[in-house]
Design an enzyme around this catalytic site. Structure first.
Site, PDB file in Angstrom:
ATOM      1  N   LYS A  35      91.068 114.461 -18.292  1.00 20.42           N
ATOM      2  CA  LYS A  35      90.051 114.550 -17.233  1.00 20.42           C
ATOM      3  C   LYS A  35      90.262 113.446 -16.192  1.00 20.42           C
ATOM      4  O   LYS A  35      91.007 112.488 -16.440  1.00 20.42           O
ATOM      5  CB  LYS A  35      88.661 114.454 -17.856  1.00 20.42           C
ATOM      6  N   TYR A 272      85.362  89.071   5.418  1.00 21.57           N
ATOM      7  CA  TYR A 272      83.958  89.402   5.725  1.00 21.57           C
ATOM      8  C   TYR A 272      82.984  88.466   5.021  1.00 21.57           C
ATOM      9  O   TYR A 272      83.173  88.137   3.843  1.00 21.57           O
ATOM     10  CB  TYR A 272      83.634  90.818   5.249  1.00 21.57           C
TER      11      TYR A 272
HETATM   12  C1  LIG Z   1      86.284 110.997 -22.071  1.00 21.17           C
HETATM   13  C2  LIG Z   1      86.051 111.502 -23.426  1.00 21.17           C
HETATM   14  C3  LIG Z   1      86.978 111.234 -24.445  1.00 21.17           C
HETATM   15  C4  LIG Z   1      88.115 110.245 -24.299  1.00 21.17           C
HETATM   16  O1  LIG Z   1      87.585 108.948 -24.450  1.00 21.17           O
HETATM   17  P1  LIG Z   1      88.506 107.628 -24.505  1.00 21.17           P
HETATM   18  O2  LIG Z   1      87.548 106.547 -24.862  1.00 21.17           O
HETATM   19  O3  LIG Z   1      89.084 107.439 -23.149  1.00 21.17           O
HETATM   20  O4  LIG Z   1      89.529 107.845 -25.553  1.00 21.17           O
HETATM   21  C5  LIG Z   1      86.787 111.874 -25.658  1.00 21.17           C
HETATM   22  N1  LIG Z   1      85.742 112.699 -25.862  1.00 21.17           N
HETATM   23  C6  LIG Z   1      84.816 112.948 -24.914  1.00 21.17           C
HETATM   24  C7  LIG Z   1      83.668 113.842 -25.221  1.00 21.17           C
HETATM   25  C8  LIG Z   1      84.919 112.347 -23.672  1.00 21.17           C
HETATM   26  O5  LIG Z   1      83.986 112.577 -22.741  1.00 21.17           O
END
Ligand SMILES: *Cc1c(COP(=O)(O)O)cnc(C)c1O
Length: 384
Positions: A35, A272
């Site tokens: 993702k 800034y």
């Molecule tokens: C994002 C996510 C993961 C991966 O998590 P990490 O801590 O990056 O390994 C796994 N399961 C779900 C439901 C998530 O939303």
């Protein structure tokens, strides 16, 4: 030549996934979490790379992919057909058609959602694929653990759905061992009951990175690594052996270049809001990276970058496109020199976790915050 870019070492993600597979054992499936543009690494490129591996690298090939939305699922489909994909969230009614078209497993928290998907699939003469999401303490999505067994039974009887899995998500794996144990035992109970009803599921899973490193997965058959597959170990009060950080390799380096070098007198201010005043005569360099690239503004006056193998402190506010750093101690620094925002140079390394500390955030936000205009450059072999 680029002014601000990210180098992605494909061999590193291969090795990290092999390490995860070997740690979990041959009977555990790996759902690779890609993702948010594969945590900023490029969803299509990372997915295509992992799909292409074979021979001695077969262990790095995921059994499934995990995404947050259907655009991400479609991007995976665009680089390879037929891979199992789970959307780690409930599906809105107006998304059901797309989910069905792309054969994405959707997460189910209520019977109503499942029934709608089954009815919709029936109207198309198809079968929808789903997994049940159980809330054991995350408090985000999912059916309450107490109702999970009943929901699973009901969903398994819907005519136009294929129930493929059940999962939960830990809320504090890196910090709270007791709370985590409670979550795990709630989920184990659900899983045992379901099995006793003769319902056999392909994917039974609870662990993302923290759980994978700290807990025993033997009651389940799948894991969902995100951060650790990109070579970053999550931090918390529960400590990991150093050997784990050594076994995992950061996949991404974040780089920029010097565009201007000058000397400033004592009393001159920088950037800034003039939040930095030179305490003495200094040599400073302007770097072509700012929060518009994902170098966080919260790192203003915090932390450092690497130039010519040396640490250079950030001076004043990080701006949208540029950041000013102290190069007083560095000889021969000149326009065009490479600047490391995340990565190694000489004997020094800045990790995504270091940058996260300086910016008072977490490495997940640093990686996913690297923006569109930062060119991704891929290194490493793809297949064998
Ligand atoms: C994002 C996510 C993961 C991966 O998590 P990490 O801590 O990056 O390994 C796994 N399961 C779900 C439901 C998530 O939303």
């Amino acid at each position: 030549m680029y002014r601000c870019w990210a180098e992605i070492n494909l061999n590193a993600i291969t090795e990290n996934l092999i390490w995860i597979r070997q740690r979990m054992g041959a009977f555990c499936k790996v759902m690779s979490i890609v993702k948010a543009d594969a945590y900023g690494h490029g969803l299509k490129q990372i997915s295509a790379h992992l799909m292409s591996l074979g021979g001695g690298l077969l262990d790095a090939v995921p059994d499934a992919f995990g995404v947050a939305n259907l655009k991400e699922a479609a991007d995976i489909r665009s680089v390879g057909a037929g891979w199992p994909i789970l959307m780690l969230g409930d599906c809105l009614e107006d998304e059901l058609a797309t989910a069905l078209m792309h054969k994405v497993m959707i997460s189910i928290s209520t019977f109503d959602e499942a029934k709608k998907f089954s009815d919709f699939a029936a109207s198309k003469g198809e079968i929808g694929e789903v997994q049940i999401k159980v809330d054991t303490g995350m408090g985000r999505l999912g059916v309450q653990a107490t109702d999970a067994t009943e929901l699973t039974k009901q969903v398994s009887m819907l005519p136009n759905l294929r129930l493929l899995g059940i999962y939960t998500h830990l809320a504090a794996a890196e910090d709270d061992a007791d709370f985590t144990q409670k979550q795990i035992s709630l989920f184990k109970d659900v899983v045992e009951k379901i099995k006793s009803f003769g319902i056999h599921l392909t994917y039974i899973h609870a662990f993302s990175s923290g759980g994978i490193l700290l807990e025993d997965n033997s009651a389940f058959n799948t894991v969902r690594p995100g951060l650790i597959s990109y070579g970053i170990v999550p931090e918390g009060s529960r400590k990991f052996p150093v050997s784990i950080q050594n076994a995992l390799h950061p996949v991404l380096s974040f780089k920029s270049r010097v565009t201007y070098v000058k000397n400033i007198e004592k009393g001159k201010t920088i950037s800034y809001g003039h939040t930095f005043t030179a305490p003495k005569t200094m040599k400073v360099a302007t770097v072509s990276a700012g929060y518009g690239d994902g170098f966080p503004r919260a790192a203003s006056n915090q932390g450092c970058v690497l130039i010519k193998g040396k640490k250079c402190n950030v001076l004043g506010r990080v701006t949208m496109d540029q950041t000013i750093v102290d190069v007083s101690e560095i000889e021969d620094v000149k326009n065009g020199d490479e600047v490391i925002l995340i990565g190694k140079q000489g004997n020094l390394e800045i990790t995504a976790t270091d940058l996260a500390h300086w910016a008072n955030t977490i490495p997940w936000e640093i990686l996913t915050g690297i923006t569109y205009r930062v060119q991704r450059i891929y290194h490493g072999t793809t297949a064998s």
